[in-house]
Design an enzyme around this catalytic site. Structure first.
Site, PDB file in Angstrom:
ATOM      1  N   LYS A   1       5.124   2.161  11.307  1.00 48.38           N
ATOM      2  CA  LYS A   1       3.711   1.940  11.378  1.00 48.38           C
ATOM      3  C   LYS A   1       3.018   0.549  11.186  1.00 48.38           C
ATOM      4  O   LYS A   1       3.435   0.079   9.978  1.00 48.38           O
ATOM      5  CB  LYS A   1       2.639   2.981  10.438  1.00 48.38           C
TER       6      LYS A   1
ATOM      7  N   THR B   1      -9.899   3.800   4.806  1.00 46.15           N
ATOM      8  CA  THR B   1      -8.457   4.428   5.025  1.00 46.15           C
ATOM      9  C   THR B   1      -7.627   4.906   4.136  1.00 46.15           C
ATOM     10  O   THR B   1      -6.557   5.047   4.258  1.00 46.15           O
ATOM     11  CB  THR B   1      -7.716   3.072   5.647  1.00 46.15           C
TER      12      THR B   1
ATOM     13  N   GLY C   1      -5.706   7.335   2.731  1.00 44.52           N
ATOM     14  CA  GLY C   1      -4.981   8.820   3.187  1.00 44.52           C
ATOM     15  C   GLY C   1      -4.417   8.754   4.473  1.00 44.52           C
ATOM     16  O   GLY C   1      -4.277  10.016   5.086  1.00 44.52           O
ATOM     17  N   THR C   2      -4.424   7.610   5.283  1.00 43.75           N
ATOM     18  CA  THR C   2      -4.228   7.624   6.642  1.00 43.75           C
ATOM     19  C   THR C   2      -2.618   8.103   6.873  1.00 43.75           C
ATOM     20  O   THR C   2      -2.160   8.869   8.065  1.00 43.75           O
ATOM     21  CB  THR C   2      -4.225   6.333   7.140  1.00 43.75           C
ATOM     22  N   GLY C   3      -1.758   7.497   5.882  1.00 37.88           N
ATOM     23  CA  GLY C   3      -0.367   8.042   6.111  1.00 37.88           C
ATOM     24  C   GLY C   3      -0.030   9.320   5.931  1.00 37.88           C
ATOM     25  O   GLY C   3       0.700  10.067   6.701  1.00 37.88           O
ATOM     26  N   CYS C   4      -0.748  10.114   4.747  1.00 37.07           N
ATOM     27  CA  CYS C   4      -0.622  11.401   4.579  1.00 37.07           C
ATOM     28  C   CYS C   4      -1.249  12.111   5.797  1.00 37.07           C
ATOM     29  O   CYS C   4      -0.631  13.224   6.127  1.00 37.07           O
ATOM     30  CB  CYS C   4      -1.306  11.747   3.336  1.00 37.07           C
TER      31      CYS C   4
END
Length: 281
Positions: free
Chosen positions: A185, A223, A225-228
């Site tokens: 990412k 942003t 919690g975007t990865g979760c």
């Protein structure tokens, strides 16, 4: 199900998705973000909580990991009774939790999406240093997909990665080392657009290749919690039976729509608007 959009209210039995991750008291990341995402994408969400955190949009103030055996018992309770069509791995705080998780997942054939959570958006460390080696040894070989951001990818390979070219090379390297597909990412690069790279080893059945995704940057602090959210979205879409590349494409779109719908809560990096995403294509 259409070719592009999983149903939000499926007529068929929903895919069973198990999230193994930490709890975010403010609801923006971790288990809470996973459950919201899985539900909005038509899945049945289950959880094995690895740690309780006290956090909000401004940072993490406390972390209390659970005993590895308790984590393993949560996983076993879900798998032995309900089963799982896909599994998402998030914050695995220490080597004990990682070893117990690996034992509990022995024999599981469902796809596993591993988000190697190391550092929160606020900068707080979320994993013990010695745990990273354990994760590489016992969980990376079991993963279908690993989803590191740029700092995590650099940490895993022991070098600084600054641009999308280096990121693409690193994604290929990590995929070859682990045998898993890698979604690198690129939100931390200085590129004008956000560029993500998916590298898929040949043994996954689609031939060895790299796929690049990109989108315009969204000017927002919200942003958290975007990865979760992305990793649980991909896991849910895989549980629906979508091919990996298509699951990644739709999972990224879900995250983008959730960022655009962020409610603006908190004084720092606010949560996404999961509840507002009714369709992705």
């Amino acid at each position: 199900m259409t070719s592009n959009t999983p149903p939000s209210t499926p007529a068929h039995t929903p895919p069973r998705i198990l999230s193994i991750a930490g709890s975010d008291s403010s609801g923006g990341a971790g288990i809470q973000a996973d459950i919201k995402t899985i539900t909005m994408l038509g899945g049945y969400a289950m959880s094995a909580i690895t740690a309780v955190t006290a956090q909000n949009t401004c940072g993490v103030t406390a972390i209390a990991p659970l005993a590895g055996e308790v984590v393993a018992q949560q996983i076993t309770a879900c798998l032995d009774d309900i089963g799982a069509d896909a599994i998402k791995l998030g914050m695995l705080h220490d080597a004990d939790i990682i070893a117990a998780t690996a034992r509990a997942l022995e024999g599981v054939s469902a796809p596993i999406v591993l988000d190697p959570v190391m550092i929160a958006t606020s900068g707080a460390a979320l994993i013990a240093p010695q745990a990273i080696a354990a994760m590489r040894e016992v969980l990376f070989p079991r993963a279908t997909l690993i989803t590191p951001n740029l700092p995590e990818l650099g940490h895993l390979l022991g070098r600084t990665i600054e641009d999308s070219g280096q990121m693409s090379e690193a994604a290929e390297e990590l995929a070859r080392l682990t045998g898993a597909a890698v979604l690198a990412k690129g939100g931390h690069t200085a590129d004008a657009r956000v560029i993500d790279v998916l590298f898929m080893p040949g043994h996954l059945g689609e031939g060895e290749r790299a796929v690049q995704f990109d989108h315009a940057r969204i000017d927002t602090p919200h942003t958290h919690g975007t990865g979760c959210t992305l990793s649980s979205a991909i896991a849910t879409l895989l549980g629906h039976g979508l091919p990996l590349e298509h699951a990644v494409r739709l999972g990224r779109q879900f995250v983008l729509e959730a960022i655009r719908a962020a409610p603006g809560f908190g004084a720092g990096n606010g949560p996404l608007g999961h509840q507002a995403v009714r369709k992705i294509d």
